[in-house]
Design a protein around this motif. Structure first.
Motif, PDB file in Angstrom:
ATOM      1  N   VAL A  65       0.854  -1.190   0.000  1.00 33.88           N
ATOM      2  CA  VAL A  65       0.000   0.000   0.000  1.00 33.88           C
ATOM      3  C   VAL A  65       0.890   1.239   0.000  1.00 33.88           C
ATOM      4  O   VAL A  65       1.758   1.392   0.855  1.00 33.88           O
ATOM      5  N   VAL A  66       0.682   2.074  -0.959  1.00 38.15           N
ATOM      6  CA  VAL A  66       1.477   3.296  -1.083  1.00 38.15           C
ATOM      7  C   VAL A  66       0.823   4.377  -0.232  1.00 38.15           C
ATOM      8  O   VAL A  66      -0.348   4.731  -0.440  1.00 38.15           O
ATOM      9  N   VAL A  67       1.572   4.848   0.752  1.00 37.37           N
ATOM     10  CA  VAL A  67       1.078   5.906   1.643  1.00 37.37           C
ATOM     11  C   VAL A  67       1.497   7.256   1.070  1.00 37.37           C
ATOM     12  O   VAL A  67       2.684   7.493   0.818  1.00 37.37           O
ATOM     13  N   ALA A  68       0.517   8.075   0.851  1.00 37.07           N
ATOM     14  CA  ALA A  68       0.818   9.392   0.285  1.00 37.07           C
ATOM     15  C   ALA A  68       1.565  10.242   1.310  1.00 37.07           C
ATOM     16  O   ALA A  68       1.231  10.256   2.494  1.00 37.07           O
ATOM     17  N   LYS A  69       2.596  10.900   0.874  1.00 32.80           N
ATOM     18  CA  LYS A  69       3.366  11.762   1.750  1.00 32.80           C
ATOM     19  C   LYS A  69       2.604  13.061   2.021  1.00 32.80           C
ATOM     20  O   LYS A  69       1.990  13.633   1.139  1.00 32.80           O
ATOM     21  N   LYS A  70       2.657  13.445   3.281  1.00 28.15           N
ATOM     22  CA  LYS A  70       1.990  14.683   3.653  1.00 28.15           C
ATOM     23  C   LYS A  70       2.851  15.881   3.245  1.00 28.15           C
ATOM     24  O   LYS A  70       4.055  15.893   3.474  1.00 28.15           O
TER      25      LYS A  70
END
Length: 264
Positions: A65-70
């Motif tokens: 799962v690719v976690v979007a960078k804040k």
């Protein structure tokens, strides 16, 4: 075996011509090629399985799962206005005036002559005319408790540091300290007789003048080694004191003393 059979026969038939072929060696040599081929196929299958299995596991593994960078937004603040040294400071806030001092008025009380004490009799007019008028208001109802103990402010003892910018040092440095220990340290007889050797660790305080005090044993090996180490440390000359912010201060110092048989 005639010439025609010799041409058709293989090497095993020629070798075992006239020998007992039912003994077993003939069968082994005849099937040797087949056995080699089976072993080769099994080896190839094993290696193919070893290489393909990780690839199959990778295909079966779900995608990460690719976690979007804040995104962090930075707000640029404007520079503060320059300070004008010639600008006078703001006036102080208006404070209410302090309440006026008042003196309680004691109304006169009429008493019989026999109940009037001498200290309650007002002074004569001649003494009052010669007396000076005081400018200090005295509260007649004010009381003071003289039984209260006066608070004594105790002077705080100087702090003893564990580590400072410049640690205490023996005169001449570490090399001179080792020479001093080798020259003055004597191996205790009890430790020598019992074969005791090892390292004794002492802790002491080096004060602002370089004097050693509060010697304590952190680690002892027995046999009188700690007592001998304390004796030598007490006989040391003043050290170079430790410094913090350029000032000489009290500092704890740990000194290891090694005892090894065969040396004094």
């Amino acid at each position: 075996m005639d010439a025609q059979e010799i041409l058709k026969a293989d090497l095993d038939d020629l070798v075992f011509e006239g020998k007992n072929k039912s003994y077993g060696a003939y069968e082994l040599r005849k099937k040797y090629g087949r056995h080699i081929m089976i072993a080769l196929l099994i080896s190839v299958g094993f290696y193919i399985t070893a290489f393909v299995t990780p690839y199959l596991f990778a295909l079966m593994k779900p995608d990460p799962v690719v976690v979007a960078k804040k995104e962090i937004k930075y707000t640029e603040l404007s520079e503060p206005p320059p300070i004008d040294k010639n600008t006078p400071p703001p006036p102080p806030p208006d404070l209410p005036p302090p309440p006026p001092k008042t003196i309680k008025f004691t109304p006169p009380v009429i008493k019989p002559d026999e109940l009037v004490k001498e200290e309650d009799v007002p002074p004569p007019i001649e003494e009052m005319q010669q007396a000076e008028i005081s400018t200090v208001d005295v509260d007649a109802d004010a009381t003071y408790d003289f039984s209260a103990e006066t608070q004594v402010v105790e002077e705080k003892a100087p702090e003893i540091f564990m580590y400072v910018e410049q640690m205490p040092e023996f005169p001449g440095g570490q090399a001179e300290l080792l020479k001093y220990l080798q020259k003055n340290l004597r191996y205790p007889a009890a430790a020598r007789e019992n074969g005791i050797e090892g390292k004794v660790v002492l802790q002491f305080v080096v004060d602002e003048g370089g004097k050693i005090s509060e010697i304590q044993t952190v680690r002892d090996i027995g046999g009188g080694c700690a007592e001998e180490s304390i004796r030598v440390v007490r006989s040391m000359p003043p050290w170079k004191p430790g410094k913090q912010n350029g000032n000489a201060v009290k500092v704890y110092f740990k000194l290891p003393v090694t005892f090894k048989l065969g040396t004094e």
